[in-house]
Design an enzyme around this catalytic site. Structure first.
Site, PDB file in Angstrom:
ATOM      1  N   TYR A 167     -15.177 -11.689  14.309  1.00  0.00           N
ATOM      2  CA  TYR A 167     -14.571 -11.497  12.985  1.00  0.00           C
ATOM      3  C   TYR A 167     -13.501 -12.560  12.732  1.00  0.00           C
ATOM      4  O   TYR A 167     -13.433 -13.142  11.643  1.00  0.00           O
ATOM      5  CB  TYR A 167     -13.961 -10.097  12.915  1.00  0.00           C
ATOM      6  N   SER A 199      -7.102 -12.205   7.668  1.00  0.00           N
ATOM      7  CA  SER A 199      -6.603 -11.196   8.605  1.00  0.00           C
ATOM      8  C   SER A 199      -5.705 -11.865   9.629  1.00  0.00           C
ATOM      9  O   SER A 199      -5.888 -13.041   9.975  1.00  0.00           O
ATOM     10  CB  SER A 199      -7.780 -10.518   9.311  1.00  0.00           C
ATOM     11  N   SER A 200      -4.755 -11.102  10.151  1.00  0.00           N
ATOM     12  CA  SER A 200      -3.849 -11.627  11.181  1.00  0.00           C
ATOM     13  C   SER A 200      -4.568 -11.899  12.495  1.00  0.00           C
ATOM     14  O   SER A 200      -4.016 -12.567  13.373  1.00  0.00           O
ATOM     15  CB  SER A 200      -2.701 -10.641  11.424  1.00  0.00           C
ATOM     16  N   CYS A 201      -5.807 -11.415  12.659  1.00  0.00           N
ATOM     17  CA  CYS A 201      -6.535 -11.638  13.912  1.00  0.00           C
ATOM     18  C   CYS A 201      -6.979 -13.088  14.067  1.00  0.00           C
ATOM     19  O   CYS A 201      -7.536 -13.456  15.098  1.00  0.00           O
ATOM     20  CB  CYS A 201      -7.728 -10.702  14.019  1.00  0.00           C
ATOM     21  N   HIS A 214      -9.562   1.578  11.349  1.00  0.00           N
ATOM     22  CA  HIS A 214      -8.436   0.956  12.023  1.00  0.00           C
ATOM     23  C   HIS A 214      -7.498   2.029  12.565  1.00  0.00           C
ATOM     24  O   HIS A 214      -7.658   3.220  12.286  1.00  0.00           O
ATOM     25  CB  HIS A 214      -7.696   0.016  11.065  1.00  0.00           C
ATOM     26  N   LYS A 222     -13.135 -15.461   9.735  1.00  0.00           N
ATOM     27  CA  LYS A 222     -11.984 -15.573   8.842  1.00  0.00           C
ATOM     28  C   LYS A 222     -11.321 -16.955   8.931  1.00  0.00           C
ATOM     29  O   LYS A 222     -10.815 -17.478   7.930  1.00  0.00           O
ATOM     30  CB  LYS A 222     -10.972 -14.459   9.153  1.00  0.00           C
TER      31      LYS A 222
END
Length: 323
Positions: free
Chosen positions: A137, A108-110, A180, A141
């Site tokens: 989260y 994920s981009s987070c 989301h 990741k």
């Protein structure tokens, strides 16, 4: 070629599975392996070990994860970090133990710091503080990326990670609290039209900017990266990075997104913002030059994709009535 798709009932895993099934129908020698969560609990180390040893896949696509929006991340932080860490640790380690030749993990981009320069490059990882609303989260990741990197370094495996931007499309989660932003807006504007409301309130100021990628594009990119030969995969960065950004390279403000959703759903009332609610990171745009240089770019525009996603929602809305 035996390929295990973990998380095939999710939005991304389902899109990847559809593409692989099409390739199989077209004549490719592919044996697809899937398991539901009731058949195989990926957080159970012994169960994953037994499955991998019995099945012995050639390749693994790890699309299984616990995911959600700002509300879900704030409400269930322990579940988000624990379940994702367990899934990644079990699948990646047991894949190696079973002799899997190639693995692709979806992240994920987070993973990138909240204040990172935009657009976000792969080498921005671990250069700053994470956005607090989804830190558990994100840490999970990041651990998945480092697991892949570490196994590659120590054992010479070929484990790869792709980091998608915000995804949407068929199979999305339209829950009013746990989804989301884009599917949440689709449902909210749809219900506003159904109820004859004259305004819709969106969380935050509406100024944060986000990038959105259709899940069918994500599936195409994932299989593109999985198929790259190792030399091509490694040669684009120095030092080599085992994760690749996947996005379209264009972002919009949340207010602009809401206006697109309003148009797709036929809502003609007022769109209001609620600054008392959190905005999250002010901007999240992926630098996708590495993937583009490898030969892949997104093909589905945002307005077209929103219209497609809303059509899918209408076809399946009975499934969401109780949620």
């Amino acid at each position: 070629m035996k390929i295990f798709v973990a998380g095939h009932r999710g939005m991304v895993g389902g899109a990847i599975l559809r593409r692989l099934e099409d390739r199989k129908v077209a004549g490719e020698d592919i044996e697809l392996v899937t398991r539901t969560s009731s058949d195989l609990d990926l957080t159970d180390q012994a169960a994953v070990r037994g499955f991998m040893q019995d099945t012995r896949p050639d390749q693994v696509i790890l699309a299984a994860a616990k995911v959600g929006g700002i509300f879900a991340n704030n409400t269930y932080p322990a579940q988000f970090i624990y379940e994702n860490l367990m899934i990644e640790s079990n699948v990646i380690h047991q894949a190696h133990a079973a002799g899997v030749t190639r693995l692709l993990q979806l992240g994920s981009s987070c993973i990138y710091p909240g204040a990172v320069p935009q657009p976000m490059r792969e080498d921005a990882l671990l250069t700053g503080t994470l956005e607090p609303t989804n830190e558990p989260y994100a840490i999970a990741k990041i651990a998945g990326i480092k697991l892949c990197e570490s196994y590659n370094r120590q054992y010479g495996t070929d484990f790869r990670s792709v980091m998608p931007t915000n995804l949407y499309g068929p199979g999305d989660n339209f829950h009013p609290d746990n989804s989301h932003v884009l599917p949440a807006l689709i449902r909210r504007f749809h219900e506003a039209v159904q109820d004859g409301l004259d305004n819709v309130v969106i969380w935050g100021t509406g100024t944060p900017r986000r990038e959105f990628l259709h899940v069918d594009d994500m599936a195409a990119a994932s299989l593109f990266v999985l198929a790259l030969d190792k030399v091509s995969y490694d040669a684009n960065t120095e030092p080599m990075l085992s994760h690749i950004n996947v996005g379209c390279g264009v972002d919009v403000s949340i207010l602009e997104l809401a206006q697109m959703v309003a148009k797709a759903t036929g809502f003609e009332g007022e769109i209001r913002t609620d600054p008392s609610k959190p905005d999250g990171t002010l901007r999240k745009l992926m630098d996708v030059s590495r993937l583009r240089d490898m030969g892949w770019s997104a093909s589905i525009g945002l307005e077209e994709g929103i219209t497609q996603s809303y059509s899918w929602f209408l076809e399946h809305q009975d499934d969401f009535r109780e949620n």
